[in-house]
Design an enzyme around this catalytic site. Sequence first.
Site, PDB file in Angstrom:
ATOM      1  N   HIS A 159       0.818  -1.221   0.000  1.00 26.41           N
ATOM      2  CA  HIS A 159       0.000   0.000   0.000  1.00 26.41           C
ATOM      3  C   HIS A 159       0.851   1.269   0.000  1.00 26.41           C
ATOM      4  O   HIS A 159       0.311   2.368  -0.176  1.00 26.41           O
ATOM      5  CB  HIS A 159      -0.943   0.039   1.207  1.00 26.41           C
ATOM      6  CG  HIS A 159      -1.989  -1.029   1.181  1.00 26.41           C
ATOM      7  ND1 HIS A 159      -2.858  -1.193   0.121  1.00 26.41           N
ATOM      8  CD2 HIS A 159      -2.313  -2.007   2.072  1.00 26.41           C
ATOM      9  CE1 HIS A 159      -3.662  -2.220   0.365  1.00 26.41           C
ATOM     10  NE2 HIS A 159      -3.344  -2.733   1.534  1.00 26.41           N
ATOM     11  N   ASP A 195      -2.505 -10.353  -2.673  1.00 30.90           N
ATOM     12  CA  ASP A 195      -3.100  -9.938  -1.397  1.00 30.90           C
ATOM     13  C   ASP A 195      -4.577  -9.586  -1.656  1.00 30.90           C
ATOM     14  O   ASP A 195      -4.930  -9.170  -2.759  1.00 30.90           O
ATOM     15  CB  ASP A 195      -2.340  -8.705  -0.884  1.00 30.90           C
ATOM     16  CG  ASP A 195      -2.784  -8.246   0.505  1.00 30.90           C
ATOM     17  OD1 ASP A 195      -2.067  -8.540   1.473  1.00 30.90           O
ATOM     18  OD2 ASP A 195      -3.839  -7.585   0.611  1.00 30.90           O
ATOM     19  N   HIS A 197      -6.183  -7.064  -0.734  1.00 26.56           N
ATOM     20  CA  HIS A 197      -6.333  -5.632  -0.995  1.00 26.56           C
ATOM     21  C   HIS A 197      -5.550  -5.204  -2.237  1.00 26.56           C
ATOM     22  O   HIS A 197      -4.463  -5.732  -2.506  1.00 26.56           O
ATOM     23  CB  HIS A 197      -5.833  -4.829   0.214  1.00 26.56           C
ATOM     24  CG  HIS A 197      -6.518  -5.192   1.497  1.00 26.56           C
ATOM     25  ND1 HIS A 197      -5.980  -6.105   2.397  1.00 26.56           N
ATOM     26  CD2 HIS A 197      -7.697  -4.790   2.017  1.00 26.56           C
ATOM     27  CE1 HIS A 197      -6.799  -6.228   3.433  1.00 26.56           C
ATOM     28  NE2 HIS A 197      -7.858  -5.445   3.231  1.00 26.56           N
ATOM     29  N   ASP A 284      -4.739 -12.790   3.025  1.00 28.14           N
ATOM     30  CA  ASP A 284      -6.016 -12.295   3.550  1.00 28.14           C
ATOM     31  C   ASP A 284      -7.179 -12.607   2.601  1.00 28.14           C
ATOM     32  O   ASP A 284      -8.310 -12.193   2.837  1.00 28.14           O
ATOM     33  CB  ASP A 284      -5.958 -10.794   3.911  1.00 28.14           C
ATOM     34  CG  ASP A 284      -5.076  -9.973   2.997  1.00 28.14           C
ATOM     35  OD1 ASP A 284      -4.715 -10.472   1.909  1.00 28.14           O
ATOM     36  OD2 ASP A 284      -4.749  -8.828   3.358  1.00 28.14           O
TER      37      ASP A 284
HETATM   38  N1  Q9C Z   1     -10.646  -2.082  10.451  1.00 27.60           N
HETATM   39  C1  Q9C Z   1      -2.545  -5.198   4.093  1.00 27.60           C
HETATM   40  O1  Q9C Z   1      -3.176  -6.238   3.977  1.00 27.60           O
HETATM   41  N2  Q9C Z   1      -7.928  -1.407   7.278  1.00 27.60           N
HETATM   42  N3  Q9C Z   1      -3.109  -4.068   4.552  1.00 27.60           N
HETATM   43  C2  Q9C Z   1      -9.010  -2.308   7.099  1.00 27.60           C
HETATM   44  C3  Q9C Z   1      -9.882  -2.704   9.427  1.00 27.60           C
HETATM   45  C4  Q9C Z   1      -6.833  -1.402   6.367  1.00 27.60           C
HETATM   46  C5  Q9C Z   1      -4.507  -4.025   4.900  1.00 27.60           C
HETATM   47  C6  Q9C Z   1     -10.142  -2.073   8.076  1.00 27.60           C
HETATM   48  C7  Q9C Z   1      -6.375  -2.752   5.890  1.00 27.60           C
HETATM   49  C8  Q9C Z   1      -4.970  -2.694   5.347  1.00 27.60           C
HETATM   50  C9  Q9C Z   1      -1.099  -5.169   3.818  1.00 27.60           C
HETATM   51 ZN    ZN Z   2      -4.180  -7.077   2.462  1.00 29.83          ZN
END
Ligand code: Q9C
Ligand code: ZN
Length: 342
Positions: A159, A195, A197, A284
Amino acid sequence: MITIFNEHHALHHGVELNDGVVMTCWESPSRAELVLERVRAADLGNVIPAVAHDEAAYARVHGDAYLRHLVTAWPDWCASGFTNPALPLVWPIHALRGDREPRHIEGRLGYFAMDAGCSIAENTWQAVRGSADTALTGAAQVLAGAASAFALCRPPGHHAGRNYMGGYCYLNNAAIAAQALRDGGAARVAALDVDFHHGNGTQDVFYDRGDVFFASLHGDPRVSYPYFLGYEDERGAGPGLDCTANFPLQPGTTWETYAVALQDACTRIRSFGAEALVVSLGVDTFVGDPISSFALQSEDYLRMGAMIARLDLPTLFVFEGGYAVGEIGVNVVNTLLGFESR
Ligand code: Q9C
Ligand code: ZN
């Protein structure tokens, strides 16, 4: 397959906003320890420490002002009288001035961040650079002739853009490694992001470049973090046009659907003519992940690894997300074992 690991990752455990409250991040030190444990239990191969690199290697991907901010954020935060982990609270969105870097640390934190998912404390920078060094050590292994390597990076990186942090990511480990492969002689490199995301940071770094192909499979940005990038119509720009490929997928996606998109991404990478591959490996996408919405099963990661192996490219796996700690080791190592079964 060799694994690269940096024990200083444990110096960092950030805080994030969850349900309106500041809590310790889902992205925790135990994640890396559990993956390492499984690497050892499965006898994947040797585990070697990360070799420290000069900041010049990070500067191949990140801007100087951003790197300076990463180094000085904590001391400047303390000098301003603050005592808790540093988090941004104001961002230069849309109509506000995005062309001026504030001098005060409070303004600077927002200027160099996309969200409040990246807190900074006393040892954050040491862990962050150790994570980039882990990826760079993996890239060096591949350049030296290894068929594959696994950089067990933490904190994650995909990110983080050229000039910003976000989503638990500070330096973009995968992008730094891909650039190191380019600098080490690979004429064309592909970055494949699996991933859950979207890899907005990696896309940002390589968007207008024709020498690095970026493909990402991820939760549709209409309903999934990071929300503001990762649409299908983002295809790259200038010399990089058609060197970015996005595969947004819907909540509930299982292997059956996922495999079709992954095959598409692999076909694109093959016709691009990549000489080396960096995989942003987040798990994830697992059905039990607490903050994501796909439905892959642990055995599916064996298939994912095998499919990636069919590209027949020197491959560096870079660890990204995955928050179902009970299965995180199995899911990561299954991917690597699936790759090795080729
Ligand atoms: N309350 C990676 O997997 N927030 N980053 C999500 C959680 C951000 C994920 C909401 C998630 C970032 C590297
Ligand atoms: Zn992620």
